[in-house]
Design a protein around this motif. Structure first.
Motif, PDB file in Angstrom:
ATOM      1  N   SER A   1       0.831  -1.214   0.000  1.00  0.00           N
ATOM      2  CA  SER A   1       0.000   0.000   0.000  1.00  0.00           C
ATOM      3  C   SER A   1       0.856   1.250   0.000  1.00  0.00           C
ATOM      4  O   SER A   1       0.516   2.244  -0.642  1.00  0.00           O
TER       5      SER A   1
ATOM      6  N   THR B   1       0.773   4.150  -2.857  1.00  0.00           N
ATOM      7  CA  THR B   1       0.607   5.564  -2.514  1.00  0.00           C
ATOM      8  C   THR B   1       1.734   6.400  -3.102  1.00  0.00           C
ATOM      9  O   THR B   1       1.491   7.492  -3.637  1.00  0.00           O
TER      10      THR B   1
ATOM     11  N   GLU C   1       1.152   6.811  -6.798  1.00  0.00           N
ATOM     12  CA  GLU C   1       0.067   7.757  -7.068  1.00  0.00           C
ATOM     13  C   GLU C   1       0.540   9.193  -6.922  1.00  0.00           C
ATOM     14  O   GLU C   1       0.195  10.069  -7.714  1.00  0.00           O
ATOM     15  N   LYS C   2       1.364   9.458  -5.904  1.00  0.00           N
ATOM     16  CA  LYS C   2       1.888  10.813  -5.719  1.00  0.00           C
ATOM     17  C   LYS C   2       2.756  11.219  -6.895  1.00  0.00           C
ATOM     18  O   LYS C   2       2.645  12.334  -7.421  1.00  0.00           O
TER      19      LYS C   2
ATOM     20  N   TYR D   1      -4.491  11.397  -4.032  1.00  0.00           N
ATOM     21  CA  TYR D   1      -5.250  10.228  -4.477  1.00  0.00           C
ATOM     22  C   TYR D   1      -6.317  10.592  -5.499  1.00  0.00           C
ATOM     23  O   TYR D   1      -6.940   9.701  -6.089  1.00  0.00           O
ATOM     24  N   ARG D   2      -6.547  11.907  -5.741  1.00  0.00           N
ATOM     25  CA  ARG D   2      -7.562  12.317  -6.704  1.00  0.00           C
ATOM     26  C   ARG D   2      -6.955  12.717  -8.049  1.00  0.00           C
ATOM     27  O   ARG D   2      -7.532  13.510  -8.765  1.00  0.00           O
ATOM     28  N   HIS D   3      -5.779  12.179  -8.395  1.00  0.00           N
ATOM     29  CA  HIS D   3      -5.149  12.601  -9.650  1.00  0.00           C
ATOM     30  C   HIS D   3      -5.926  12.131 -10.865  1.00  0.00           C
ATOM     31  O   HIS D   3      -5.744  12.643 -11.956  1.00  0.00           O
TER      32      HIS D   3
END
Length: 277
Positions: free
Chosen positions: A8, A12, A15-16, A266-268
């Motif tokens: 995880s 993360t 994603e960043k 996380y909203r990319h």
């Protein structure tokens, strides 16, 4: 459990990085829009008088001249400080009222008619009220900015807290968290996106009403300088001061975007819009 946790963490981090790579690209559509705007202005300045459409060179020269003087920087700093300070005050007051309305139905029923009444009154009327009610120009501007930004912050904070699913609330309560843990795990992630959206909206609104208040009832700031430029029929100075305001709004939105990329990485992506390279 440790493998799942490491996996995880890697997801993360990816994603960043993906969000940062995506935001670094300069969209050609935005560059095209700016180019069309500048081209249209150049065309207008070529076929019109400088009183109506001054050239881009003349506007740029005025911006450099205004920002080269201590008086110009004083006006810019005064207006910027007013916008940020009074908008922060409105944010604190309005968000607290919105959170209280979300927690207690009686408080909500008491506040909603007042908020709706406030929304029906134009910003110009609040400026006139402030001029009549307050003798001090700072009190006038503070009153106008705080009241103009109040509904957006109020509704954003109230609706964000009320939109938390009941299952999530019960799940967190079952773990018997402290008040600080509950705020950090449940409330803060839920209301942060809405609060950032409220700031993005109110930066522009606060800038407009601050300039309006300075224009009508102030003796310092960019609004006062715009009134002087209007009295002298100096369109080039008017556009120059307007450009300074636009730069402030763009810089403020850039700071908000940085906060969004950091806290809402996380909203990319989303599931509605097609992904475009």
């Amino acid at each position: 459990m440790s493998q799942i946790s490491n996996h995880s963490v890697k997801i993360t981090a990816r994603e960043k990085r993906a969000g940062r790579r995506k935001t670094r690209r300069l969209p050609w559509e935005g560059a095209l829009a700016i180019a069309v705007l500048l081209g249209g202005w150049m065309w207008g300045s070529h076929y019109s008088t400088p009183m109506f459409f001054p050239s881009l060179t003349q506007i740029f020269t005025n911006i450099v001249t205004l920002l080269s003087s201590p008086e110009g920087w004083s006006s810019v700093g005064t207006t910027y400080a007013r916008i940020l300070l009074y908008l922060a005050g409105s944010f604190v007051i309005s968000s607290l009222l919105g959170l209280l309305a979300a927690w207690n139905v009686h408080i909500e029923r008491f506040l909603l008619p007042l908020i709706e009444l406030k929304q029906g009154i134009p910003a110009l009327c609040w400026v006139l009220f402030a001029i009549i009610w307050f003798a001090d120009s700072e009190a006038r501007i503070a009153f106008v900015v705080i009241t103009s930004a109040l509904p957006t912050f109020f509704y954003q904070s109230r609706d964000a807290l009320r939109s938390i699913p009941r299952d999530w609330v019960e799940l967190v309560h079952s773990l018997r968290p402290s008040a600080w843990q509950k705020a950090r795990i449940l409330w803060w992630p839920a209301i942060l996106p809405a609060l950032l959206t409220g700031w993005r909206i109110n930066i522009g609104n606060a800038t407009r009403v601050t300039i309006m208040a300075e224009l009508l009832g102030g003796i310092t700031g960019i609004g006062h300088e715009l009134r002087v430029s209007q009295e002298m029929f100096r369109m080039d100075q008017t556009i120059a001061w307007t450009a300074v305001l636009v730069l402030f709004v763009i810089a403020s939105n850039a700071v908000i975007s940085l906060a969004e990329r950091h806290y809402l990485f996380y909203r990319h992506g989303d599931g509605v819009r097609d992904h475009v390279n």
